[in-house]
Design a protein around this motif. Sequence first.
Motif, PDB file in Angstrom:
ATOM      1  N   ILE A 197       0.866  -1.176   0.000  1.00 11.53           N
ATOM      2  CA  ILE A 197       0.000   0.000   0.000  1.00 11.53           C
ATOM      3  C   ILE A 197       0.901   1.224   0.000  1.00 11.53           C
ATOM      4  O   ILE A 197       1.997   1.194   0.573  1.00 11.53           O
ATOM      5  CB  ILE A 197      -0.951   0.025   1.216  1.00 11.53           C
ATOM      6  CG1 ILE A 197      -0.189   0.003   2.535  1.00 11.53           C
ATOM      7  CG2 ILE A 197      -1.937  -1.133   1.151  1.00 11.53           C
ATOM      8  CD1 ILE A 197      -1.059   0.196   3.765  1.00 11.53           C
ATOM      9  N   THR A 198       0.464   2.282  -0.685  1.00  7.33           N
ATOM     10  CA  THR A 198       1.277   3.490  -0.701  1.00  7.33           C
ATOM     11  C   THR A 198       0.462   4.695  -1.124  1.00  7.33           C
ATOM     12  O   THR A 198      -0.509   4.562  -1.866  1.00  7.33           O
ATOM     13  CB  THR A 198       2.498   3.342  -1.639  1.00  7.33           C
ATOM     14  OG1 THR A 198       3.323   4.497  -1.511  1.00  7.33           O
ATOM     15  CG2 THR A 198       2.075   3.173  -3.079  1.00  7.33           C
ATOM     16  N   GLY A 199       0.873   5.821  -0.647  1.00  2.00           N
ATOM     17  CA  GLY A 199       0.323   7.087  -1.099  1.00  2.00           C
ATOM     18  C   GLY A 199       1.307   7.796  -2.007  1.00  2.00           C
ATOM     19  O   GLY A 199       1.061   8.899  -2.467  1.00  2.00           O
ATOM     20  N   HIS A 200       2.446   7.161  -2.258  1.00  2.00           N
ATOM     21  CA  HIS A 200       3.522   7.809  -3.007  1.00  2.00           C
ATOM     22  C   HIS A 200       4.094   6.908  -4.096  1.00  2.00           C
ATOM     23  O   HIS A 200       5.239   7.096  -4.483  1.00  2.00           O
ATOM     24  CB  HIS A 200       4.657   8.205  -2.052  1.00  2.00           C
ATOM     25  CG  HIS A 200       4.183   8.996  -0.886  1.00  2.00           C
ATOM     26  ND1 HIS A 200       3.901  10.331  -0.954  1.00  2.00           N
ATOM     27  CD2 HIS A 200       3.898   8.624   0.385  1.00  2.00           C
ATOM     28  CE1 HIS A 200       3.477  10.755   0.218  1.00  2.00           C
ATOM     29  NE2 HIS A 200       3.472   9.740   1.053  1.00  2.00           N
ATOM     30  N   SER A 215      -3.044   1.919  -4.059  1.00  3.47           N
ATOM     31  CA  SER A 215      -2.810   3.332  -3.757  1.00  3.47           C
ATOM     32  C   SER A 215      -3.746   3.772  -2.651  1.00  3.47           C
ATOM     33  O   SER A 215      -4.920   3.409  -2.636  1.00  3.47           O
ATOM     34  CB  SER A 215      -3.058   4.177  -4.997  1.00  3.47           C
ATOM     35  OG  SER A 215      -2.108   3.875  -5.979  1.00  3.47           O
ATOM     36  N   LYS A 216      -3.214   4.580  -1.720  1.00  7.81           N
ATOM     37  CA  LYS A 216      -4.037   5.148  -0.656  1.00  7.81           C
ATOM     38  C   LYS A 216      -4.788   6.341  -1.228  1.00  7.81           C
ATOM     39  O   LYS A 216      -4.244   7.042  -2.077  1.00  7.81           O
ATOM     40  CB  LYS A 216      -3.168   5.616   0.508  1.00  7.81           C
ATOM     41  CG  LYS A 216      -2.458   4.516   1.243  1.00  7.81           C
ATOM     42  CD  LYS A 216      -1.592   5.168   2.319  1.00  7.81           C
ATOM     43  CE  LYS A 216      -0.641   4.210   2.946  1.00  7.81           C
ATOM     44  NZ  LYS A 216       0.245   4.864   3.917  1.00  7.81           N
ATOM     45  N   PRO A 217      -5.960   6.632  -0.778  1.00  6.62           N
ATOM     46  CA  PRO A 217      -6.776   5.821   0.135  1.00  6.62           C
ATOM     47  C   PRO A 217      -7.436   4.672  -0.621  1.00  6.62           C
ATOM     48  O   PRO A 217      -7.604   4.732  -1.839  1.00  6.62           O
ATOM     49  CB  PRO A 217      -7.817   6.823   0.640  1.00  6.62           C
ATOM     50  CG  PRO A 217      -7.987   7.779  -0.492  1.00  6.62           C
ATOM     51  CD  PRO A 217      -6.636   7.868  -1.159  1.00  6.62           C
ATOM     52  N   PHE A 218      -7.798   3.639   0.100  1.00  3.67           N
ATOM     53  CA  PHE A 218      -8.479   2.491  -0.494  1.00  3.67           C
ATOM     54  C   PHE A 218      -9.489   1.960   0.512  1.00  3.67           C
ATOM     55  O   PHE A 218      -9.369   2.190   1.709  1.00  3.67           O
ATOM     56  CB  PHE A 218      -7.499   1.379  -0.892  1.00  3.67           C
ATOM     57  CG  PHE A 218      -6.630   0.920   0.238  1.00  3.67           C
ATOM     58  CD1 PHE A 218      -7.066  -0.078   1.099  1.00  3.67           C
ATOM     59  CD2 PHE A 218      -5.396   1.496   0.455  1.00  3.67           C
ATOM     60  CE1 PHE A 218      -6.283  -0.482   2.154  1.00  3.67           C
ATOM     61  CE2 PHE A 218      -4.591   1.086   1.504  1.00  3.67           C
ATOM     62  CZ  PHE A 218      -5.036   0.096   2.361  1.00  3.67           C
ATOM     63  N   ALA A 219     -10.482   1.248   0.013  1.00  2.00           N
ATOM     64  CA  ALA A 219     -11.493   0.645   0.885  1.00  2.00           C
ATOM     65  C   ALA A 219     -10.882  -0.570   1.581  1.00  2.00           C
ATOM     66  O   ALA A 219     -10.099  -1.308   0.986  1.00  2.00           O
ATOM     67  CB  ALA A 219     -12.706   0.223   0.066  1.00  2.00           C
TER      68      ALA A 219
END
Length: 122
Positions: free
Chosen positions: A56-59, A78-82
């Motif tokens: 998981i990542t936001g970057h 990718s963040k955000p995710f359910a």
Amino acid sequence: MGLRVAACASAQEFLRCPRPEGPSCLVLDVRLPGLSGLELQQELAKGDLAMPIIFITGHGDIPMSVQAMKAGAIDFLSKPFATRTCSTPCTRRSPVPATRMRSGEVEELRRRFAALTRGSGT
């Protein structure tokens, strides 16, 4: 869903923890203090332990996701995710067995598969 969760603050903390017994799945952020998630993935491979990894990542970017997937990750989110998006790969059948396998066992299975493929004439 019945999943048991253990959280670690860093890759180093995870490496110090005992490995889970039975099926397991590692949800791993790319950016971690100390070792990155990608570096932890490499350390686990060197340590002779294969387990399904969901990054998981936001970057993240495409090269990063390709690197993770080529190294055996089963998903890259990718963040955000359910929450359901993350838990689904943990519960479905994945290309990497959800049980702990030593890389020697994996290599033996690959060798056998290659022999079968050569023997079938394809």
